[in-house]
Design a protein around this motif. Structure first.
Motif, short mmCIF file in Angstrom:
data_model
loop_
_atom_site.label_atom_id
_atom_site.label_comp_id
_atom_site.label_asym_id
_atom_site.label_seq_id
_atom_site.Cartn_x
_atom_site.Cartn_y
_atom_site.Cartn_z
N GLY A 179 0.82 -1.20 0.00
CA GLY A 179 0.00 0.00 0.00
C GLY A 179 0.85 1.26 0.00
O GLY A 179 0.50 2.26 -0.64
N PHE A 180 1.96 1.20 0.73
CA PHE A 180 2.90 2.33 0.72
C PHE A 180 3.42 2.57 -0.69
O PHE A 180 3.50 3.71 -1.17
CB PHE A 180 4.07 2.06 1.68
CG PHE A 180 5.17 3.07 1.56
CD1 PHE A 180 5.10 4.27 2.25
CD2 PHE A 180 6.26 2.84 0.74
CE1 PHE A 180 6.10 5.23 2.13
CE2 PHE A 180 7.26 3.79 0.61
CZ PHE A 180 7.19 4.98 1.31
N PRO A 211 10.13 13.03 -3.16
CA PRO A 211 10.59 11.89 -2.37
C PRO A 211 9.65 11.58 -1.22
O PRO A 211 9.03 12.49 -0.65
CB PRO A 211 11.96 12.35 -1.86
CG PRO A 211 12.41 13.38 -2.84
CD PRO A 211 11.16 14.08 -3.27
N VAL A 212 9.54 10.29 -0.87
CA VAL A 212 8.58 9.86 0.15
C VAL A 212 9.30 9.21 1.32
O VAL A 212 10.16 8.35 1.15
CB VAL A 212 7.56 8.87 -0.44
CG1 VAL A 212 6.53 8.49 0.62
CG2 VAL A 212 6.87 9.48 -1.65
N VAL A 213 8.92 9.64 2.53
CA VAL A 213 9.44 9.06 3.77
C VAL A 213 8.37 8.16 4.38
O VAL A 213 7.23 8.57 4.56
CB VAL A 213 9.81 10.18 4.77
CG1 VAL A 213 10.23 9.57 6.11
CG2 VAL A 213 10.94 11.04 4.22
N ALA A 214 8.74 6.94 4.67
CA ALA A 214 7.82 5.98 5.28
C ALA A 214 7.81 6.17 6.79
O ALA A 214 8.85 6.42 7.42
CB ALA A 214 8.25 4.56 4.95
N CYS A 256 10.91 -1.09 3.50
CA CYS A 256 10.37 0.21 3.10
C CYS A 256 11.15 0.79 1.92
O CYS A 256 10.56 1.27 0.94
CB CYS A 256 10.43 1.18 4.27
SG CYS A 256 9.38 0.73 5.67
N PHE A 257 12.47 0.73 2.00
CA PHE A 257 13.28 1.24 0.90
C PHE A 257 13.02 0.47 -0.39
O PHE A 257 12.94 1.04 -1.47
CB PHE A 257 14.77 1.17 1.27
CG PHE A 257 15.19 2.17 2.32
CD1 PHE A 257 15.18 3.53 2.04
CD2 PHE A 257 15.57 1.75 3.58
CE1 PHE A 257 15.57 4.46 3.00
CE2 PHE A 257 15.95 2.66 4.55
CZ PHE A 257 15.95 4.02 4.26
#
Length: 218
Positions: A148-149, A159-162, A174-175
């Motif tokens: 889903g992320f 850029p997206v931070v989890a 996550c990466f």
């Protein structure tokens, strides 16, 4: 545009960690490899200002960007490096006008619906989660899992931070699903051994960066 390496290990302070103060948390996180710090205190008052300045100076002396959660005026007042905004806060455009072109501005975007209606043109990055179950934020959105992320990250223009339930054991996941960085609170602030957890998380982030350079992902 922000250097994505800065987002790799993102620590957010915890005002409810008892005797483990935000300043001590920040020192522990940075020693473990944290590359950016966000000060989060939903009950901030003037009595916290002294510690806030200490944190700002500690970060500044170590070239670690220091952001304020939610409060643009506070970020401007203490000359923070930027601000992170939620969906119900002032707009990133307002933050950019007040804090200037060099400020780091982030926004929380929890799902595809929020992504569709959030103007990220003034943002350097966005945070998305919770990726995994978390007890830190009582009103957290539904857990989305790595898949889903990735759905959100793949469509993001920045850029997206989890965030949410991230540990040294699941950080790489996550990466591998599109995160430019991982944000943690309780993995350090509520840990039995915060320094050890910070160190292990730093190693996981370093491994992710090494693999990205080799072209495995990112």
């Amino acid at each position: 545009m922000i250097d994505k390496k800065i987002l790799r290990f993102y620590y957010i302070t915890d005002e409810n960690a008892g005797s483990f103060t935000p300043f001590e948390q920040v020192k522990t996180a940075i020693k473990g490899g944290a590359s950016i710090i966000q000060y989060r205190n939903k009950f901030f008052s003037s009595e916290h200002m002294e510690e806030l300045v200490l944190i700002r100076e500690f970060c500044k002396n170590r070239d670690v960007p220091f952001l304020i959660n939610d409060n643009i005026d506070l970020a401007a007042k203490i000359m923070a490096d930027g601000v992170h905004l939620g969906q119900d806060d002032d707009s990133p455009e307002t933050a950019r006008k007040i804090l200037g072109k060099d400020a780091v501005i982030g926004a929380t975007v929890s799902n595809l619906e929020e992504l569709a209606c959030t103007d990220l043109s003034c943002c350097d990055y966005m945070g998305t989660g919770p990726v995994f179950p978390t007890s830190t934020k009582k009103n957290a959105k539904p857990v989305k899992g790595p898949a889903g992320f990735k759905q959100v990250a793949d469509k993001a223009p920045v850029p997206v931070v989890a965030i949410g339930g991230i540990t040294a054991e699941n950080a790489l996941l996550c990466f591998e699903h599109g995160a430019s960085g991982i944000a943690v609170i309780s993995f350090i602030s509520r840990a039995e051994n915060p320094a050890d957890n910070a160190h292990r998380l730093g190693l996981a982030c370093e491994l992710a960066l090494t693999q990205a350079v080799k072209g495995k992902y990112e």
